[in-house]
Motif scaffolding. Sequence first.
Motif, PDB file in Angstrom:
ATOM      1  N   PRO A  78       0.870  -1.283  -0.012  1.00 28.95           N
ATOM      2  CA  PRO A  78      -0.122   0.025   0.083  1.00 28.95           C
ATOM      3  C   PRO A  78       0.905   1.128   0.068  1.00 28.95           C
ATOM      4  CG  PRO A  78      -0.891  -1.573   1.597  1.00 28.95           C
ATOM      5  CD  PRO A  78       0.364  -2.151   0.990  1.00 28.95           C
ATOM      6  N   LEU A  79       0.449   2.182  -0.775  1.00 29.32           N
ATOM      7  CA  LEU A  79       1.215   3.302  -1.102  1.00 29.32           C
ATOM      8  C   LEU A  79       1.494   4.182   0.044  1.00 29.32           C
ATOM      9  CD1 LEU A  79       0.016   4.680  -4.494  1.00 29.32           C
ATOM     10  CD2 LEU A  79       1.808   3.120  -3.939  1.00 29.32           C
ATOM     11  N   GLY A  80       2.720   4.659   0.569  1.00 27.22           N
ATOM     12  CA  GLY A  80       2.809   5.335   1.958  1.00 27.22           C
ATOM     13  C   GLY A  80       2.835   4.485   2.895  1.00 27.22           C
ATOM     14  N   TYR A 159      15.785   6.519   3.353  1.00 28.79           N
ATOM     15  CA  TYR A 159      14.519   6.598   2.531  1.00 28.79           C
ATOM     16  C   TYR A 159      13.322   5.769   2.501  1.00 28.79           C
ATOM     17  CZ  TYR A 159      16.202   2.222   0.286  1.00 28.79           C
ATOM     18  OH  TYR A 159      16.189   0.901  -0.035  1.00 28.79           O
ATOM     19  N   ARG A 160      12.290   6.325   1.877  1.00 32.80           N
ATOM     20  CA  ARG A 160      11.098   5.344   2.075  1.00 32.80           C
ATOM     21  C   ARG A 160      10.668   5.434   0.595  1.00 32.80           C
ATOM     22  NH1 ARG A 160       7.426   6.778   6.462  1.00 32.80           N
ATOM     23  NH2 ARG A 160       7.080   8.856   5.460  1.00 32.80           N
ATOM     24  N   GLN A 161      10.217   4.286  -0.048  1.00 31.33           N
ATOM     25  CA  GLN A 161       9.894   4.265  -1.485  1.00 31.33           C
ATOM     26  C   GLN A 161       8.624   3.342  -1.773  1.00 31.33           C
ATOM     27  OE1 GLN A 161      12.838   1.804  -3.656  1.00 31.33           O
ATOM     28  NE2 GLN A 161      12.583   3.151  -5.578  1.00 31.33           N
ATOM     29  N   ASP A 162       7.686   4.098  -2.557  1.00 33.29           N
ATOM     30  CA  ASP A 162       6.804   3.200  -3.161  1.00 33.29           C
ATOM     31  C   ASP A 162       7.212   2.709  -4.660  1.00 33.29           C
ATOM     32  OD1 ASP A 162       4.917   4.317  -1.125  1.00 33.29           O
ATOM     33  OD2 ASP A 162       4.459   6.096  -2.128  1.00 33.29           O
ATOM     34  N   ARG A 163       6.934   1.434  -4.701  1.00 35.52           N
ATOM     35  CA  ARG A 163       7.283   0.691  -5.864  1.00 35.52           C
ATOM     36  C   ARG A 163       6.288   0.402  -6.504  1.00 35.52           C
ATOM     37  NH1 ARG A 163      12.216  -2.896  -5.195  1.00 35.52           N
ATOM     38  NH2 ARG A 163      12.258  -2.677  -7.703  1.00 35.52           N
ATOM     39  N   ILE A 164       6.095   0.246  -7.874  1.00 38.57           N
ATOM     40  CA  ILE A 164       4.810  -0.227  -8.581  1.00 38.57           C
ATOM     41  C   ILE A 164       5.291  -0.983  -9.889  1.00 38.57           C
ATOM     42  CG2 ILE A 164       3.346   1.871  -7.726  1.00 38.57           C
ATOM     43  CD1 ILE A 164       3.690   3.001 -10.607  1.00 38.57           C
ATOM     44  N   SER A 214      -6.555  -4.008  -2.844  1.00 43.67           N
ATOM     45  CA  SER A 214      -5.740  -3.397  -2.120  1.00 43.67           C
ATOM     46  C   SER A 214      -4.226  -3.150  -2.485  1.00 43.67           C
ATOM     47  CB  SER A 214      -5.182  -4.278  -0.610  1.00 43.67           C
ATOM     48  OG  SER A 214      -4.536  -5.421  -1.199  1.00 43.67           O
ATOM     49  N   GLN A 215      -3.932  -3.508  -3.755  1.00 43.20           N
ATOM     50  CA  GLN A 215      -2.811  -3.302  -4.593  1.00 43.20           C
ATOM     51  C   GLN A 215      -2.876  -2.851  -5.894  1.00 43.20           C
ATOM     52  OE1 GLN A 215      -0.694  -7.273  -3.707  1.00 43.20           O
ATOM     53  NE2 GLN A 215       0.717  -6.039  -2.529  1.00 43.20           N
ATOM     54  N   THR A 216      -4.104  -2.903  -6.512  1.00 44.91           N
ATOM     55  CA  THR A 216      -3.970  -2.711  -7.936  1.00 44.91           C
ATOM     56  C   THR A 216      -4.937  -1.504  -8.139  1.00 44.91           C
ATOM     57  OG1 THR A 216      -3.780  -4.932  -8.637  1.00 44.91           O
ATOM     58  CG2 THR A 216      -4.772  -3.695 -10.222  1.00 44.91           C
ATOM     59  N   GLN A 217      -4.601  -0.363  -8.760  1.00 45.60           N
ATOM     60  CA  GLN A 217      -5.496   0.677  -8.889  1.00 45.60           C
ATOM     61  C   GLN A 217      -5.073   1.611 -10.092  1.00 45.60           C
ATOM     62  OE1 GLN A 217      -4.027   2.469  -4.982  1.00 45.60           O
ATOM     63  NE2 GLN A 217      -3.955   4.529  -6.267  1.00 45.60           N
TER      64      GLN A 217
END
Length: 250
Positions: A78-80, A159-164, A214-217
């Motif tokens: 989940p982002l963030g 660092y903190r990273q959102d990965r898609i 929860s993961q795809t948007q």
Amino acid sequence: MDWRRAKSVLILAFLLLNVALGYQLWSSYGEGFSASADVNDLPPETLAVIQEKRISVQANIPAETPELRDLTYRAEAPLGSGERTMLETPVASKAVYNEKELRQALGGAIPDLAQYQFDQSVSRDGVDGVFVLYRMIDGRPMFDVKLELFYSNQRIVAYRQDRIELLPAEQSQKQEVLPATKAAASLIDRNYLPVGAVIKEIKLGYHHGQIFDSQTQVSAPSWRVLLEDGTAYYVYAISGEVVTGKEEGQ
């Protein structure tokens, strides 16, 4: 040496140089003129609200109206929601202002660093703060997909990273986006902005839309209107719907 011939060659060379410089100047002027709109391009009723509520538009208003489609992606988490990852070797915080230097310093420590771009407008300054980078798609930021670089005493320490993962979007059709002037006008006319608001930046990118699980948007083309106090508003660039964002960089 034939001085008369040499003189003619020099005159011709200077003439060609002047023509080239003149064309470059004309091209630059034309590009600058078409790259942005003026606040006076807003509708008269919007200008009246601006005057009444003492709203200041200091942002460059883009004139581009490209054709864009929704993006579908799957997030690794989940982002963030990710935890901070401490760097084994902190690097000088000034590296963030030089893309090549940043990649050399942190490219081996942060996955897919080259796919993110620094956004100074939403980064927090100070002794301890955070640099915000966005995941880029075809040169445009995904405002929900961030890489945050935490620094202290002029050193990036974590660092903190959102990965898609981008997914195929065969059913998504390209559509021409609304002009930035209409996006700004919709915020002003519908009383989203407080009295005395200062619009610092208007940028075209992508903002979250429909969530499948929860993961795809989906991330839809959106205009981000950023105020001087850090408050962000998002106007979906196809439908014109307005979404109020949290304070950026927090």
